[in-house]
Design a protein around this motif. Structure first.
Motif: not given
Length: 452
Positions: A278-280, A221-223, A271-272, A214-215
């Motif tokens: 979160t810490e799953p 996406e951020m890039h 949003e991203m 996910e990261r």
């Protein structure tokens, strides 16, 4: 030193119950019991050997030593129970070794010796005692004034033989069965504990892997967002600097467009970044450290499965989970308008029948076009870009090709080479193909094919 009922770590993340005292304590108690029984049996055989010597005229020293030797065999009852029973059968005619016979039969029945051997040796012991008892009673009654019927003597002999043989055998069978049951339950409990520990470790690793995936997705996406928006902002800033004095009205429009792009980039980044808070795997680590509790392990496994495969509306057959949110192909027009506003000559050609695709497929195609246009802005300013989008029966293909730079200086922007890597990761994750490279004319081309 551990005590009975205390749980200690077993080295695999769980806890196990340990017996009282050190490891050698049960063995030492068993040895003490065997030595005590052997001593009592030796004394008994010594006395019975003396009585046998009076009847037969044999030297009491010989019978006494023989009785001590026979009675001491009982110390081997745990290791060689068959030998103990055979010795007791052998000395049955001498009318010695009652305790040896009883304890030997019990040890034999409680051991792991096959049942047929237990039955044969028990039958031999019973038959030997029956014969010796019958002959002894018949001889004693024969010299008495009262002569008992032969049937009474036989019945009494049978009852005596069964009474001495059957109880220790039955008790030994019960104790042996219970011991094996306890060992089986203990092995099952240990196996279940190991499985729970393994499940906790698997759930933890699955959650960690899902978090890293996910990261990585969010990093891509951020890039894409940052690289594209910032590249356009730099282009407009350069244009704004050039026309600020000559054409204030056009400079004002460029400044407004620059601000809109900055706000869009900030909104998408917020949003991203919200997902990154979160810490799953927190629950997974807590469960692993607590010793593999059942409820915690199940919760961790469900959490890991939820992270790895987000739930979605289930359809019949091969329904896929609900796709992640992202840009769609309907937004391509706005993306191209932004590039045109920055001075790029870009053209879109659509082939085939347009139709809605899966959200992840449309988002991937959008990001491929976005990153390709960003690279054109950064490395080939003034170049002409052509985009070809083809809808086919089972796939969708996209081609972004630009010519050589139009002579304008390239933008001074940092580049880590992650754009092409991110595009390839996106496409291959959906089972598609990706290719990128220079053209013969000195330009660059990016092509991708994805299953529809």
């Amino acid at each position: 030193m551990s005590t009975t009922g205390e749980y200690v770590p077993d080295g695999a993340g769980g806890r196990s119950r340990v017996a009282a005292g050190p490891w050698w304590w049960p063995r030492r108690r068993s040895m003490a019991l065997d030595v005590s029984l052997a001593f009592v049996s030796a004394v008994e055989c010594l006395l019975e050997g003396a009585a046998f010597a009076e009847k037969t005229g044999v030297s009491p020293v010989v019978t006494g030593l023989f009785g001590l030797l026979v009675g001491s065999v009982l110390v081997l009852r745990r290791r060689w129970p068959v030998l103990v029973v055979l010795v007791s059968i052998a000395v049955t005619p001498a009318q010695m070794g009652i305790l040896l016979s009883i304890v030997g039969l019990y040890s034999l029945a409680a051991s792991d010796v096959p049942r047929r051997i237990i039955a044969v040796l028990s039958g031999m012991t019973m038959l030997g005692m029956l014969i010796v008892t019958f002959l002894e009673m018949h001889g004693d009654l024969g010299g008495a004034a009262y002569h008992a019927p032969l049937a009474v003597v036989a019945l009494t002999s049978v009852l005596a033989a069964v009474g001495v043989t059957a109880p220790p055998v039955l008790l030994g069978l019960y104790v042996g069965a219970r011991r094996r049951l306890v060992e089986s339950l203990r092995e099952r409990a240990d196996g279940l504990e190991r499985e729970l520990s393994l499940l906790a470790e698997t759930a933890t690793s699955s959650a960690e892997r899902a978090r890293m995936e996910e990261r990585t997705r969010i990093a891509r996406e951020m890039h894409d967002v940052v690289a594209h928006r910032v590249s356009l902002m730099v282009v407009h800033a350069a244009a704004l600097q050039a026309i600020a004095v000559k054409d204030p009205e056009k400079a004002s429009a460029s400044a407004q467009l620059l601000g809109d792009m900055g706000r869009q980039a900030l909104n998408e980044l917020r949003e991203m970044l919200g997902v990154l808070r979160t810490e799953p795997v927190t629950a997974a680590r807590a469960a692993a450290g607590a010793g593999a509790d059942v409820d915690a392990v199940v919760g961790v496994a469900v959490a890991a499965e939820t992270i790895a495969h987000p739930p979605g509306p289930a359809a019949a057959g091969d329904a896929e989970p609900e796709d992640e949110q992202g840009p769609c192909l309907a937004e391509l027009t706005g993306l191209l308008d932004e590039s045109r506003a920055a001075g790029m000559d870009v053209e879109l050609t659509v082939e085939g029948q347009e139709r809605p695709l899966a959200a992840r497929v449309e988002a991937t195609v959008y990001r491929v076009v976005q990153e390709a246009l960003t690279n054109v802005h950064k490395h080939a300013p003034g170049a002409r870009a052509r985009i070809r989008l083809a809808y086919r029966d089972a796939e969708v293909a996209v081609l972004v090709q630009n010519g050589p730079s139009g002579g304008a200086p390239a933008l001074v922007l940092p580049s880590g080479g992650n754009g092409l890597v991110g595009m390839k990761e996106r496409v291959t994750a959906l089972g598609g193909g990706f290719a990128a490279g220079t053209t013969h004319e000195g330009g660059f081309r990016v092509s991708a094919m994805l299953p529809a």
